[in-house]
Design an enzyme around this catalytic site. Structure first.
Site: not given
Lengths: 527, 527
Positions: A266, A303
């Site tokens: 990720e 994120c």
């Protein structure tokens, strides 16, 4: 639970001091060094951890669902037992507020408990039976049974920005252990003491639950330690949360192994937020203020931070920006996680400041003490945004770029132009739906999660969550690292054809089948 | 249905002649060239096919489940309408017997119908809902809904050895279309006329069902055409069945794209067969004969061909080999698929013949006419097998290596030493179970399918089938290319958070939810 931090390497049930104590924890809010020094794992320790994980694998993957669920729950209990010592250490190592760390601990423990439920429910095994049809013409059909098995030992790379929830006992570890995979964690060097405390909680839970030695190890180190771990032939999958450069490096190493292995990385996302006209008209000030709340949460180190805002040029957009400016001036920045992250943030903001056709809309206050990033909101035109690829690059921290559109068509162009994302957000009123409808299919192709009238920061750990998305948000859009679907990354199906009951795995024997959800001859049956 | 073969490139509903007619079909049994010449797709045609697929994508992925299922069934109907012309052409292009081609057609059409059922059942959407909990403390939970969406246009590479079932309308195409992905097929140049007939059947079905133009295209060509296809930014996934070299080349191209994409490559497997002592004692002759039947089926040109046999040295093993020798001498070899495949087979067999410590056990008869591979059975010791990695390499064709073991422990060593496999087979009697029990966990780590008292050739298209396995059997052991699970390769989850009903996909709206299988707050509910 002892809460002593020794700086040792944890390999299975052992704690090892190899004398290479070159890693120091630093309080980013003050710059002070925290004791003790930590041992960095070299090739020998990487190998020992992988050997132990491999030795544990066959036994661990066949633990009963109940025993594995209890193990996950016990890890949660032992983390809670660490009490205030864990909170204090995490605050000291990350400069994140105690309330945030407490929330993250709740999330981490809740995540372990949720995966315990997933394990007990047994649906992740995806049991399937196609019974034999001995009289079928022209050929008989053999008895076919299928279940998922664990891939093998998993290397987990802890993230800097979630010292608990995406770290030693975070989502990658919880889902890999739930799948039946031993785990070797490469802890993030920004919070080594927090990592050790959690690692010892897992050790303790493994001991208490009688799990095979080697089901869990914790290594500290830098790029070399991580590379050696991914190169080890006993590692069969990788879970990573971090930068695009870091993620791509691991993908590259994994692909060049003699036996390539899957990496779920990720990596990078700018999480576009689309402001539709009626929503802006109805609540520009409220949106501006809430935007800054999301932008600056955890010093912007998420994120899912809203890195670009896409809106129609209008007086309402100016109201939005004015409210954001005002909110930003009231925001006192906390220290960022590490001097390195702070330095990269400042560099990114300076580059954006100097980029062609980019205007400063608002700057945050200057914080006191080291590593305080000054929040920033910039704006630019669509043509300028489309012309400069660099404007799409993630700046990790509280910086966002407002893209001013002249038409809905330009909003659509921006949507089409962005790379893959973890999230996209829509702010809209009912009268905006018609405009938004044409955008949704574009956004579905771009992101793992589409949300309306909220903010992308804050990722619910749930069955219907996707924390994933097309490249470069992740290395494989078919998976997620948050939510119960995360377990799929670490499983593979095996089909058993005409195997005598004595050799079948227990879950596939006739007497046990009815206890599990299963697909029988294409028909879904529940326990 | 017209059964004319024109040699044109099929792009959406068009048939294109670019004048580059450099590809000729050859009857491998006679060496004669078949008419017409076929147009090879260059960069322009690759691009046109990808543009058309991309244009079709948003519409095709949102076709109703019923419409998509009907499309798959209609493809099957139109393939059947081709009648004897299809059988004749496929026999002429492959030298496979008519009965085999008829069986493969039934399998292909059955596969399309099975995926139609999968589409109608809707489970592949993996619908999940976590309802909002506005009063939850400390934070409310938003409404979360999840479904799988199609990845995008898929490039499918037809295989040489299954002109129907792993080719233009084979399992990759069927599962990609079922997932909602347009398909661009790079047909195998060994059977271009068969490919065109099937391609025109798909065109016809697409027209009849009102599917968007571009949902399907068929290109012919070599390595360059395939590389251009995988490099095209509009292609979002690849399905491949073929050689290790070919598969790895595509994986490499896909990983170096600006946006890397997943490749499912089914590549290389030697499908170990373990003969246990009591089984050998009870039925050595029967096993030897059946082994040769599996080994020589389709001239040995199966991904699941039994390439090594692992057995305890004993007089029973000698009986087995004697029976195999006798069966082999009665086997009249058919022509292999292409001169290239025949040449590679001969080279592989010659290398094995000369390898250290390898003995010839039996050779088949010499066939009449071109491209007849002479079947071969070799044997070697465990120590020799473990010392020479080359003995593990797949020889595509009717060649197998018997590994003579001195103990069950040596059988286990062989099992541990082999690379990832599509299948492993056990032949055993009840009194062998105890010996086999320790081997099963090893084999589970090595293969996608474990079968007992049968032969690996013959892969049932079913819900519980896995045609996959650890590298190098495939490029990703988490997936399969045969069976209903094959659809998973082409889907990704998207989460919708607090999206107004007006913007939600139809399947996730409150009024439709009950029609689909779904996970509601972690609870499995059926329609």
């Amino acid at each position: 639970m002892s809460t002593a931090i020794t700086g040792e390497i944890l390999i299975g049930q052992r704690a090892i001091d190899n004398g290479q104590r070159s890693l120091k924890a630093v309080n980013p809010a003050t710059g002070e060094t925290l004791s003790p020094d930590f041992a960095v794992a070299g090739p020998a320790e990487v190998e020992q951890a992988c050997v132990a994980a491999w030795a544990a694998f066959d036994a661990y993957r066949e633990t009963s669902l109940e025993a594995r669920a209890r193990f996950l729950e016990t890890i949660g209990d032992r983390i809670m037992d660490l009490g205030q010592a864990l909170i204090d250490r995490a605050v000291a190592e990350t400069a994140l507020p105690a309330g945030r760390i407490e929330g993250e601990r709740a999330r981490t423990v809740g995540q372990l408990r949720l995966f315990a439920q997933v394990v007990r429910a047994g649906e992740f095994l995806d049991v399937r039976i196609d019974p034999a049809m001995p009289d079928r013409q022209p050929l008989p059909r053999p008895d076919l049974r299928l279940r998922n098995v664990a891939l093998g030992p998993v290397a987990v790379f802890g993230a800097s920005n979630f010292p608990l929830a995406f770290s030693v006992a975070g989502g990658d570890t919880a889902s890999a252990l739930a799948a039946g995979c031993p785990v070797v964690v490469k802890g993030h060097p920004a919070h080594p003491g927090t990592g050790e405390l959690v690692g010892r909680a897992i050790q303790s839970a493994a001991r208490e639950c009688g799990m095979p030695d080697g089901v869990f190890s914790l290594l500290l180190g830098g790029v070399e330690t991580g590379a050696a771990l991914v190169q080890d032939a006993r590692i069969k999958a990788v879970g990573f949360t971090g930068s695009r450069v870091g993620g791509l490096a691991l993908v590259d190493i994994a692909s060049k192994r003699r036996e390539p292995i899957p990496v779920f990385a990720e990596m990078s996302s700018i999480n576009p937020v689309f402001l539709f006209p009626a929503a802006l008209a109805a609540r520009a000030e409220e949106l501006g203020k809430a935007f800054v709340g999301s932008l600056t949460m955890g010093a912007g180190q998420f994120c899912t931070n809203p890195g670009i805002v896409v809106a129609l040029e209008s007086p309402d957009l100016d109201r939005f920006l004015k409210a954001a400016d005002s909110a930003l001036s009231a925001y006192v920045p906390g220290a960022m996680l590490t001097p390195g992250i702070y330095g990269a943030y400042e560099k990114g903001v300076q580059a954006l400041e100097k980029a062609d056709g980019v205007q400063v809309c608002a700057r945050g206050t200057v914080g006191e003490g080291p590593n305080r990033g000054r929040a920033a909101i910039f704006s630019t035109s669509v043509s300028n945004f489309l012309a400069q690829e660099a404007l799409q690059h993630e700046i990790f921290g509280a910086s966002s770029l407002v893209v001013r559109c002249k038409s809905i068509e330009e909003m659509r162009q921006v949507a089409e132009s962005v790379e893959g994302q973890l999230t996209v957000t829509l702010h809209l009123e009912e009268s905006d739906y018609e405009l938004a409808r044409g955008l949704v299919p574009v956004l579905e192709r771009k992101a793992g999660r589409i949300l309306a009238n909220g903010w992308p920061t804050g990722v619910e750990v749930a069955h219907a969550m996707v924390h994933g998305g097309p490249f470069p948000a992740t290395s494989d859009s078919r998976f997620t690292s948050v939510g119960t679907l995360a377990i799929r990354r670490f499983l593979r199906p095996v089909s058993y054809q005409s195997l005598p009951a004595a050799l079948l795995p227990e879950s596939l024997r006739a007497e046990n089948l009815s206890r599990l959800p299963r697909l029988e001859d294409g028909k879904r049956l529940l326990p």
